[in-house]
Design a protein around this motif. Structure first.
Motif, PDB file in Angstrom:
ATOM      1  N   VAL B  53       0.838  -0.961  -0.058  1.00  0.00           N
ATOM      2  CA  VAL B  53       0.178  -0.105  -0.245  1.00  0.00           C
ATOM      3  C   VAL B  53       1.042   1.179  -0.177  1.00  0.00           C
ATOM      4  N   VAL B  54       1.921   1.249   0.875  1.00  0.00           N
ATOM      5  CA  VAL B  54       2.757   2.521   0.997  1.00  0.00           C
ATOM      6  C   VAL B  54       3.488   2.854  -0.202  1.00  0.00           C
ATOM      7  N   VAL B  55       3.973   1.783  -0.736  1.00  0.00           N
ATOM      8  CA  VAL B  55       4.674   1.799  -2.246  1.00  0.00           C
ATOM      9  C   VAL B  55       3.855   2.282  -3.243  1.00  0.00           C
ATOM     10  N   ASN B  56       2.774   1.463  -3.654  1.00  0.00           N
ATOM     11  CA  ASN B  56       2.022   1.656  -4.669  1.00  0.00           C
ATOM     12  C   ASN B  56       0.949   2.697  -4.554  1.00  0.00           C
ATOM     13  N   PHE B  57       0.187   2.667  -3.660  1.00  0.00           N
ATOM     14  CA  PHE B  57      -0.863   3.803  -3.305  1.00  0.00           C
ATOM     15  C   PHE B  57      -0.227   5.073  -2.871  1.00  0.00           C
ATOM     16  N   MET B  58       0.711   5.182  -2.056  1.00  0.00           N
ATOM     17  CA  MET B  58       1.098   6.332  -1.351  1.00  0.00           C
ATOM     18  C   MET B  58       2.172   6.804  -2.111  1.00  0.00           C
ATOM     19  N   HIS B  59       2.577   6.000  -3.341  1.00  0.00           N
ATOM     20  CA  HIS B  59       3.767   6.383  -4.029  1.00  0.00           C
ATOM     21  C   HIS B  59       4.907   6.796  -3.358  1.00  0.00           C
ATOM     22  N   ILE B  60       5.395   6.194  -2.574  1.00  0.00           N
ATOM     23  CA  ILE B  60       6.595   6.915  -1.395  1.00  0.00           C
ATOM     24  C   ILE B  60       7.837   6.742  -2.325  1.00  0.00           C
ATOM     25  N   ARG B  61       7.919   5.819  -3.392  1.00  0.00           N
ATOM     26  CA  ARG B  61       9.192   5.812  -4.153  1.00  0.00           C
ATOM     27  C   ARG B  61       9.463   6.910  -4.908  1.00  0.00           C
ATOM     28  N   MET B  62       8.425   7.671  -5.381  1.00  0.00           N
ATOM     29  CA  MET B  62       8.726   8.806  -6.129  1.00  0.00           C
ATOM     30  C   MET B  62       8.853  10.192  -5.123  1.00  0.00           C
ATOM     31  N   GLU B  63       8.838   9.909  -3.818  1.00  0.00           N
ATOM     32  CA  GLU B  63       9.129  11.078  -2.796  1.00  0.00           C
ATOM     33  C   GLU B  63      10.422  11.466  -2.797  1.00  0.00           C
ATOM     34  N   HIS B  64      10.459  12.707  -2.196  1.00  0.00           N
ATOM     35  CA  HIS B  64      12.068  12.978  -1.780  1.00  0.00           C
ATOM     36  C   HIS B  64      12.431  12.140  -0.502  1.00  0.00           C
ATOM     37  N   ARG B  65      13.617  11.883  -0.453  1.00  0.00           N
ATOM     38  CA  ARG B  65      13.941  11.087   0.645  1.00  0.00           C
ATOM     39  C   ARG B  65      13.635  11.383   2.120  1.00  0.00           C
ATOM     40  N   LEU B  66      13.425  12.900   2.264  1.00  0.00           N
ATOM     41  CA  LEU B  66      12.767  13.247   3.646  1.00  0.00           C
ATOM     42  C   LEU B  66      11.474  12.609   3.872  1.00  0.00           C
ATOM     43  N   VAL B  67      10.594  12.573   2.976  1.00  0.00           N
ATOM     44  CA  VAL B  67       9.643  11.695   3.060  1.00  0.00           C
ATOM     45  C   VAL B  67       9.610  10.287   3.649  1.00  0.00           C
ATOM     46  N   HIS B  68      10.881   9.672   2.987  1.00  0.00           N
ATOM     47  CA  HIS B  68      11.276   8.257   3.494  1.00  0.00           C
ATOM     48  C   HIS B  68      11.595   8.283   4.925  1.00  0.00           C
ATOM     49  N   LEU B  69      12.400   9.432   5.341  1.00  0.00           N
ATOM     50  CA  LEU B  69      13.031   9.431   6.931  1.00  0.00           C
ATOM     51  C   LEU B  69      11.513   9.781   7.799  1.00  0.00           C
ATOM     52  N   ILE B  70      10.503  10.501   7.378  1.00  0.00           N
ATOM     53  CA  ILE B  70       9.174  10.925   7.986  1.00  0.00           C
ATOM     54  C   ILE B  70       8.545   9.538   8.277  1.00  0.00           C
ATOM     55  N   ALA B  71       8.628   8.634   7.258  1.00  0.00           N
ATOM     56  CA  ALA B  71       7.713   7.654   7.367  1.00  0.00           C
ATOM     57  C   ALA B  71       8.454   6.485   8.102  1.00  0.00           C
ATOM     58  N   VAL B  73      11.174   6.742  10.764  1.00  0.00           N
ATOM     59  CA  VAL B  73      11.933   7.073  11.977  1.00  0.00           C
ATOM     60  C   VAL B  73      10.791   6.772  12.692  1.00  0.00           C
ATOM     61  N   PRO B  74       9.424   7.397  12.900  1.00  0.00           N
ATOM     62  CA  PRO B  74       8.561   6.763  13.899  1.00  0.00           C
ATOM     63  C   PRO B  74       8.452   5.503  13.908  1.00  0.00           C
ATOM     64  N   VAL B  75       8.499   4.853  13.010  1.00  0.00           N
ATOM     65  CA  VAL B  75       8.311   3.191  12.926  1.00  0.00           C
ATOM     66  C   VAL B  75       9.652   2.520  13.980  1.00  0.00           C
ATOM     67  N   ILE B  76      10.671   3.503  13.931  1.00  0.00           N
ATOM     68  CA  ILE B  76      11.710   2.924  14.262  1.00  0.00           C
ATOM     69  C   ILE B  76      11.593   3.226  16.135  1.00  0.00           C
ATOM     70  N   PHE B  77      11.365   4.365  16.351  1.00  0.00           N
ATOM     71  CA  PHE B  77      11.018   4.695  17.937  1.00  0.00           C
ATOM     72  C   PHE B  77      10.012   3.896  18.217  1.00  0.00           C
ATOM     73  N   PHE B  78       8.811   3.492  17.435  1.00  0.00           N
ATOM     74  CA  PHE B  78       7.816   2.628  18.193  1.00  0.00           C
ATOM     75  C   PHE B  78       8.521   1.305  18.269  1.00  0.00           C
ATOM     76  N   ILE B  79       9.207   0.654  17.620  1.00  0.00           N
ATOM     77  CA  ILE B  79      10.108  -0.659  17.699  1.00  0.00           C
ATOM     78  C   ILE B  79      10.700  -0.453  19.057  1.00  0.00           C
ATOM     79  N   ILE B  80      11.495   0.525  18.893  1.00  0.00           N
ATOM     80  CA  ILE B  80      12.525   0.965  20.349  1.00  0.00           C
ATOM     81  C   ILE B  80      11.512   0.794  21.686  1.00  0.00           C
ATOM     82  N   MET B  81      10.556   1.686  21.451  1.00  0.00           N
ATOM     83  CA  MET B  81       9.669   1.606  22.783  1.00  0.00           C
ATOM     84  C   MET B  81       9.087   0.322  23.185  1.00  0.00           C
ATOM     85  N   THR B  82       8.426  -0.506  22.030  1.00  0.00           N
ATOM     86  CA  THR B  82       7.842  -1.478  22.626  1.00  0.00           C
ATOM     87  C   THR B  82       9.058  -2.647  22.940  1.00  0.00           C
TER      88      THR B  82
END
Lengths: 196, 93, 571
Positions: B53-71, B73-82
């Protein structure tokens, strides 16, 4: 929002501010759902046996149907976005309408599910699993309602023709949010319906 | 925008894949696998679905690498916390 | 709205009073609204501080001047134990969430970020307005909670369950529910604000303004915004669970029904510790702006400061459990969190060294903003060094929840909020209101504040080392604490003097706003872009959209006649 247009030439950067804002918003949303999902996983691991018993009573069938409904409305959303890019106004209108219908269908199934569960005595107070179940699906449901309202507004604008010429980018931004809601459900489904 | 210049993914095919993966995860539950296999299978499938979904529907591959970071980094923090809370909440009650 | 970016000063006259000053879309007006809200809430928080200081010095005696507060809140000026709990809770909540954040992020962030990046306004002006009115509502809910039956929240500003989860323990029902709602709205407000800051900085910088040419204040604001955005989510989730526990009757935090109160502590501090840096960094940012300007030297180690800030921001996410060493959490977590906590002092040491090295051999002008910047530096060093004791688990087990902790976090937070905030206030006042503040009164204010502040909190270090726990209604009921009464009386008198010492500031602030010397565009001969705009800047900020040619801290360049080099001038 012609402020957007008027200020774009100030930026030496890469994307419209609306898209940037939506992505930052989604980042904060990941953490909200992350906190909830993390708490659920931890409690679940801590009390595996008792919860598996409770988790048997959710309706996997309705959950699976709802997953298909939400995936399909994600598809129509992205098709609406594609239609907007192609300047095909009729199709954009059609797909936006279908997306709204998908969201409403999801809520109807959800309501049926809630009713069945509560009538069998599985209220939010029936145990920590049910508390989590209603909190997580409830928060997700609120997001679905928000998405329906936003998409409905876009649909009305598309029907009236006011979506063009300069606000059609909103379909893309709204779509990002809608797909995010879909992704959350993709994780909620195995967490709540499948892992017993 | 320049997005039109990129080749568009076949959205309907992606949707078909998503439904197919859903069926796999349902099958994993109803087939007589061990619990470990089932649980890992359904969450791997969920991760793949989310990725699609993220790659094909949200077109994240075409986005700037800042968007990759924004998507990401929170997942990493979520994993660290859990992960950090596992000893406390899971084993120490 | 459509022409808010078009920089027409005449346009301003067409707006009605309400659109111009109340529901304004102009980031500068919104910034000032935040400032006044923060100052107003500081009065409320200060009043609570007065009450609790009095109770600690002369327990259960009538507080002078407070006999007007009706029963059952107070009895002829005497504070009952229940209200004392509410006082300490609301003092913490108000000061952190409704004074520090509105002033440092809301006011100065809003005012400065668009100006410093050369943008005509925020990326989303309407969202900006909404974020202010959301926090305004939240502040009113917080204040209103004093007047509901049972009084305001009294479970501590950290709201630990089971105290906060059930009215049985505190006798406060509505107060805590309103407290959760107020906090939730406050978080929503700053999430909106953070999205606005980040988008503005990422997408609306003036041509030529690379990220590594941003003023450090902007860096601090965006790192603070990112930290806030990524840390607050789990607490929002936790607050939802707490609210459901209170209102619906679920048992997420109730041990007897399968819940776990430790989860709240983890979720709270997963946010709570990064929150410290959210508040701290903008204050440090103001100091970092002021130091080069008043020592006429380039900042020392710009890149080192930026990378240290980012590193500190990352580390702040993995230190939270050092607030919980005695909470009964798993012992295996203690050592890792001790290590990361001590580790976080490395980036801050780098920042502090860069500050001191900036002063080295500079042509220092001791104007009021510079005095406050140096004061921030000094106070923050004390706060930071005492933090090392608390970070190591072995010392913390003794010091946890004593007045040592209270003194420590007042040294860190007051350095950022109070001294850092006044640094920013005196420095950017000419830009905000177009007039200069009176220097003499500013210096008097600084001297009194610095002396009185230290007199309040140094005794508390001693009290804490003597084993005195915080949040005791009357500590002197315990024999071993009786000798501490003198310390507390000393601190209370100093605290009252500290509050009186703020009068020169208030008078100076309002007098200068209307009667001060008119400021030109660049009264401090500074480089950053906000000084290129008129003082005060009109709606739309700049006469002509600026382009940037230099870093922000080119001072005393040998080839130039003047000792400063504005960012927007090519040569």
């Amino acid at each position: 929002m012609s402020t957007v247009a008027a200020t774009e030439n100030y930026s030496d950067n890469v994307m419209p501010i609306g898209k940037m804002g939506i992505w930052w918003f989604l980042a904060s949303e990941i953490m909200v759902f992350g906190g909830l999902i993390g708490s659920y996983i931890l409690y679940r691991l801590a009390s595996a046996g008792a919860w598996a018993e409770m988790a048997h009573h959710v309706s996997t069938t309705i959950g699976a149907i709802n997953t298909v409904v939400l995936l399909t409305s994600s598809l129509t959303m992205v098709l609406a976005h594609a239609a907007v890019e192609d300047e095909n106004r009729q199709r954009a209108k059609l797909y936006l309408g279908l997306t709204v219908l998908g969201g409403i269908l999801f809520l109807i199934f959800k309501a049926v599910e809630y009713t069945t569960e509560i009538s069998h005595g599985f209220t939010p107070l029936a145990g920590t699993f049910w508390s989590f179940y209603f909190t997580m699906t409830g928060l997700h449901g609120l997001h679905v309602i928000g998405g329906i309202i936003a998409n409905l507004a876009l649909f009305v604008m598309a029907a009236r023709g006011t979506l063009w010429p300069n606000t059609q980018k909103r379909v893309e931004y709204c779509g990002l949010y809608w797909h995010f809601v879909d992704v959350v459900w993709i994780f909620l489904f195995p967490l709540l319906y499948l892992s017993y | 925008m320049s997005n039109t210049a990129h080749a568009r993914p076949n959205y309907v095919a992606v949707w078909a894949w998503l439904v197919f993966l859903l069926i796999i995860s349902l099958a994993a539950v109803y087939l007589p696998f061990s619990q470990t296999v089932t649980v890992s299978l359904i969450f791997v499938v969920a991760a793949v679905k989310a990725f699609l979904v993220v790659v094909n529907f949200m077109h994240i591959r075409m986005e700037h690498r800042l968007v990759h970071l924004i998507a990401i980094v929170p997942v990493i923090f979520f994993i660290i916390m859990t992960m950090a809370l596992i000893p406390d909440i899971v084993y120490n009650r | 709205m459509s022409s808010s970016a078009a920089a027409h000063p005449a346009h301003e006259n067409q707006l009605s009073f309400v659109r111009q000053y109340i529901f304004s879309l102009d980031h500068k007006v919104i910034g000032k609204q935040y400032l006044f809200l923060g100052m107003f809430m500081a009065l409320a928080g200060g009043l609570l501080a007065y009450l609790l200081r009095w109770q600690l010095a002369w327990p259960e005696s009538a507080v002078p001047g407070m006999s007007w507060i009706p029963e059952p809140t107070m009895f002829q000026g005497i504070i009952p134990p229940e209200f004392y709990n509410a006082i300490v809770t609301m003092h913490g909540t108000i000061m952190v969430f409704f004074v520090a954040m509105p002033i440092l992020l809301g006011a100065f962030g809003n005012f400065l970020v668009p100006l410093m990046v050369g943008a005509p306004d925020m990326a989303f002006p309407r969202l900006n307005m909404m974020s202010f009115w959301t926090i305004f509502t939240a502040a009113m809910i917080m204040l209103a909670s004093f007047f509901v039956p049972g009084g305001a929240a009294s479970a501590g500003w950290t709201g630990y369950p089971p105290l906060s989860a059930d009215a049985v323990y505190t006798g406060v029902n509505w107060g805590i529910t309103l407290w959760i709602l107020g906090l939730a709205l406050e978080f929503a407000s700053f999430l909106m604000g953070g999205i606005n800051f980040l988008t503005t900085v990422v997408s609306m910088r003036a041509p030529g303004l690379k990220m590594m040419r941003l003023p450090l204040m902007v860096w601090m604001q965006i790192v603070a915004a990112v930290i806030f955005m990524l840390s607050v989510g789990p607490l929002i989730a936790g607050a939802v669970l707490l609210l459901l526990d209170r209102t619906v009757g679920t048992s997420f935090y109730a041990v007897q029904k399968g819940g776990d109160p430790l989860l709240w502590q983890h979720l709270f501090w997963f946010f709570g510790h990064p929150e410290v840096y959210v508040v701290l960094l903008p204050g440090i940012g103001a100091v970092l702006e002021v130091l080069p300007v008043f020592s006429r030297k380039p900042i020392f180690g710009y890149k080192a400061i930026v990378y240290s800030t980012i590193a500190a921001g990352f580390l702040s996410f993995i230190v939270w459990a050092h607030h919980m060493f005695v909470s009964g959490m798993d012992f295996d977590l203690v050592m890792p969190f001790s290590i990361t906590t001590i580790l976080i002092s490395v980036p801050f040491t780098i920042i502090l060294l860069a500050m001191i090295a900036t002063l080295w051999k500079g042509a220092i002008r001791l104007a009021t903003p510079m005095l406050f910047a140096l004061g921030t530096l000094m106070v923050f060093i004390v706060g930071g060094l005492t933090g090392i004791f608390l970070g190591s688990a072995s010392a913390d087990i003794y010091l946890h929840d004593t007045y040592f902790v209270v003194a420590h976090f007042h040294y860190t937070l007051i350095s950022a909020v109070f001294f850092g905030g006044f640094t920013a206030m005196y420095y950017w006042f000419p830009k905000m209101f177009g007039r200069l503040m009176n220097e003499t009164w500013g210096k008097i204010h600084f001297a009194l504040t610095l002396v009185c502040f230290n007199l309040v909190f140094i005794p508390l270090f001693k009290a804490g080392l003597g084993g005195e726990m915080r949040r005791l209604y009357n500590p002197f009921e315990y024999d071993f604490l009786k000798p501490h009464q003198g310390l507390h009386q000393f601190a209370t008198i100093a605290a009252i003097l500290l509050m009186i010492a703020q009068l020169p500031f208030l008078v100076n602030f309002f007098w200068s706003m209307f009667k001060g010397k008119v400021a030109d565009r660049n009264p401090w001969q500074a480089n950053t872009l906000e000084w290129a705009a008129p003082s005060p800047p009109p709606h739309g900020n700049f006469d002509t959209a600026p382009s940037v040619y230099h870093g922000p801290y080119v001072y005393s360049a040998p080839e130039r006649k003047e000792d400063w080099q504005p960012q927007h001038q090519p040569h």
